[in-house]
Design an enzyme around this catalytic site. Structure first.
Site, PDB file in Angstrom:
ATOM      1  N   THR A 116      -5.392   6.681  -5.498  1.00 31.07           N
ATOM      2  CA  THR A 116      -5.483   6.980  -4.065  1.00 31.07           C
ATOM      3  C   THR A 116      -4.546   8.123  -3.698  1.00 31.07           C
ATOM      4  O   THR A 116      -4.906   9.024  -2.934  1.00 31.07           O
ATOM      5  CB  THR A 116      -5.152   5.716  -3.241  1.00 31.07           C
ATOM      6  OG1 THR A 116      -6.114   4.719  -3.567  1.00 31.07           O
ATOM      7  CG2 THR A 116      -5.214   5.989  -1.752  1.00 31.07           C
ATOM      8  N   GLU A 176       0.828  -1.215   0.000  1.00 32.62           N
ATOM      9  CA  GLU A 176       0.000   0.000   0.000  1.00 32.62           C
ATOM     10  C   GLU A 176       0.859   1.259   0.000  1.00 32.62           C
ATOM     11  O   GLU A 176       0.521   2.254  -0.627  1.00 32.62           O
ATOM     12  CB  GLU A 176      -0.925   0.014   1.235  1.00 32.62           C
ATOM     13  CG  GLU A 176      -1.965  -1.099   1.248  1.00 32.62           C
ATOM     14  CD  GLU A 176      -3.002  -0.945   0.146  1.00 32.62           C
ATOM     15  OE1 GLU A 176      -2.631  -0.951  -1.045  1.00 32.62           O
ATOM     16  OE2 GLU A 176      -4.192  -0.838   0.476  1.00 32.62           O
TER      17      GLU A 176
END
Ligand code: HSE
Length: 310
Positions: A181, A128
Site C-alpha cells: 500500500t 494501518e
C-alpha cells in the site's frame, strides 16, 4: 472469559469512487485470531501462521493496535495474540486491517466492551499507520462495523455505517503478486482537477444512494473512478482485460480492491458473481498469471466470535 477466538474479515476499500473513505467487509475470506488475557502487562504475539510477518509487538500491526487500546484502558494485565493469516499481505483486501481490527475487537470483548466501535476503529488505524504510513480507516471501519462504512471525516473521526442490498455479491480476483500500500500510495498525485472532483463526488453520492435504496442500476452507474484507478491500474497485470470481461459478463462494476493488486467486481446475486468470477479467471489463465478468486456476499456483522478449539 479469558480467551477468545475470532474471524477477522477481508475488506474491499475505496470501492472505485470512495478513495480512503469507503469500504466493505467480506464473508468468505478472513483471518482467525486467538486473544488471551495474561497477568503480564503489555502485548505478545505468540504465534503467527500463514504469512511471514514480524512478531515483535512494535512491528506487528495487531501489536501496535493493541498497544493503542491498552494505553487508554485501566486494565492492569496484558494480552497474548495468536494470528492465523489466510489473507495474504499486500493483496489489497485488507490483510493488515484484519489483524489490527481483530486484535482490538477481541481485547475489547475480553474486557467487557469498555470501548465503542468508533474508538476501536481509532486503535486499529494505528496498525494501518504502521503498515502503510497512513492511518486510513476504510478497511478497519468495515471490518469492525460490518457491511459498508463511509468515513465521512477523519478529523474528527466520523464513520457512517451504510446498509447493504441483500443480493449484492463481490467477486475478487487476486493476481499472485504483492503490491505494498505504501508503494501504491507514493505514485498518486496529491491534487485533482475540479472536473475530476465533480465526477468523483457525483459517483460517491450516487453509490451511497444506491446502497441505501438497493438500486442496483444506480450502484452500477456509480462504480467509476476517475482519479486513482487510471494511475494504479498500471501496477496490475491485465487490469483492463479483467475489467472488460467482468462488465461484459454482467458485473455491475469493477475496480481495484484497496491499493491492489486484487480486482473486485459487484454483481446482483451469487450466480451472477460466479459467472463474473469465471470470466475473470479465463483472462488470467490466458495471460498465464496465477490467481486466487473469492466470491462473497456482503458480511454485515464484521468480526465474529468463533468457538474456542479444545
Ligand atoms: N484507501 C487505501 C488506499 C486502502 O487505497 O491506499 C488500502 O487498502
Amino acid at each position: 472469559m479469558n480467551e477468545i477466538r475470532v474471524f477477522c474479515p477481508a475488506t474491499i476499500a475505496n470501492i472505485s469512487c470512495g478513495f480512503d473513505v469507503l469500504g466493505v467487509a467480506l464473508d468468505t475470506i478472513g483471518d482467525e485470531m486467538v486473544v488471551r488475557k495474561t497477568q503480564e502487562k503489555g502485548i505478545r504475539i505468540t504465534k503467527l501462521e500463514g504469512q511471514q510477518l514480524p512478531m515483535e509487538t512494535h512491528l506487528n500491526v495487531a501489536g501496535v493496535a493493541g498497544l493503542a487500546l491498552l494505553a487508554l484502558s485501566d486494565y492492569d494485565g496484558g494480552f497474548e495474540i495468536e494470528i492465523y493469516k489466510k489473507i495474504k499481505a499486500g493483496s489489497g483486501i485488507g490483510s493488515s486491517a484484519a489483524s489490527s481490527a481483530g486484535a482490538v475487537w477481541a481485547m475489547n470483548k475480553l474486557l467487557d466492551t469498555p470501548f465503542s466501535t468508533l474508538e476501536l476503529v481509532k486503535f486499529a488505524m494505528e496498525g494501518e499507520r504502521l503498515a502503510s504510513g497512513v492511518a486510513h480507516a476504510d478497511n478497519v471501519a468495515p471490518a469492525l462495523f460490518g457491511g459498508f462504512s463511509l468515513v465521512r471525516s477523519y478529523s474528527p473521526l466520523d464513520v457512517i455505517p451504510i446498509p447493504s442490498p441483500k443480493n449484492l455479491y463481490a467477486t475478487v480476483i487476486h493476481p499472485q503478486i504483492e503490491v505494498k500500500t505504501s508503494d501504491s500510495r507514493k505514485i498518486l498525485k496529491t491534487t485533482i482537477s475540479l472536473e475530476d472532483g465533480i465526477k468523483q463526488w457525483g459517483n460517491l453520492g450516487g453509490l451511497i444512494a444506491g446502497l441505501f435504496t438497493s438500486d442496483y442500476d444506480l450502484i452500477s452507474r456509480s462504480l467509476e473512478d476517475h482519479i486513482v484507478e487510471p494511475i494504479r491500474s498500471i501496477l496490475i497485470p491485465g487490469f483492463d482485460a479483467i475489467k472488460t470481461a467482468a462488465i461484459e459478463n454482467g458485473a455491475l462494476g469493477c475496480g481495484i480492491s484497496g491499493s491492489g493488486p486484487s480486482i473486485f467486481s459487484f454483481s446482483k446475486g451469487e450466480h451472477a458473481a460466479k459467472i463474473v468470477g469465471k470470466a475473470m479467471k479465463e483472462v488470467y489463465k490466458k495471460i498465464g498469471i496465477d490467481f486466487d478468486v473469492h466470491i462473497s456476499k456482503i458480511n454485515t456483522s464484521g468480526i465474529k466470535q468463533l468457538q474456542n478449539k479444545k
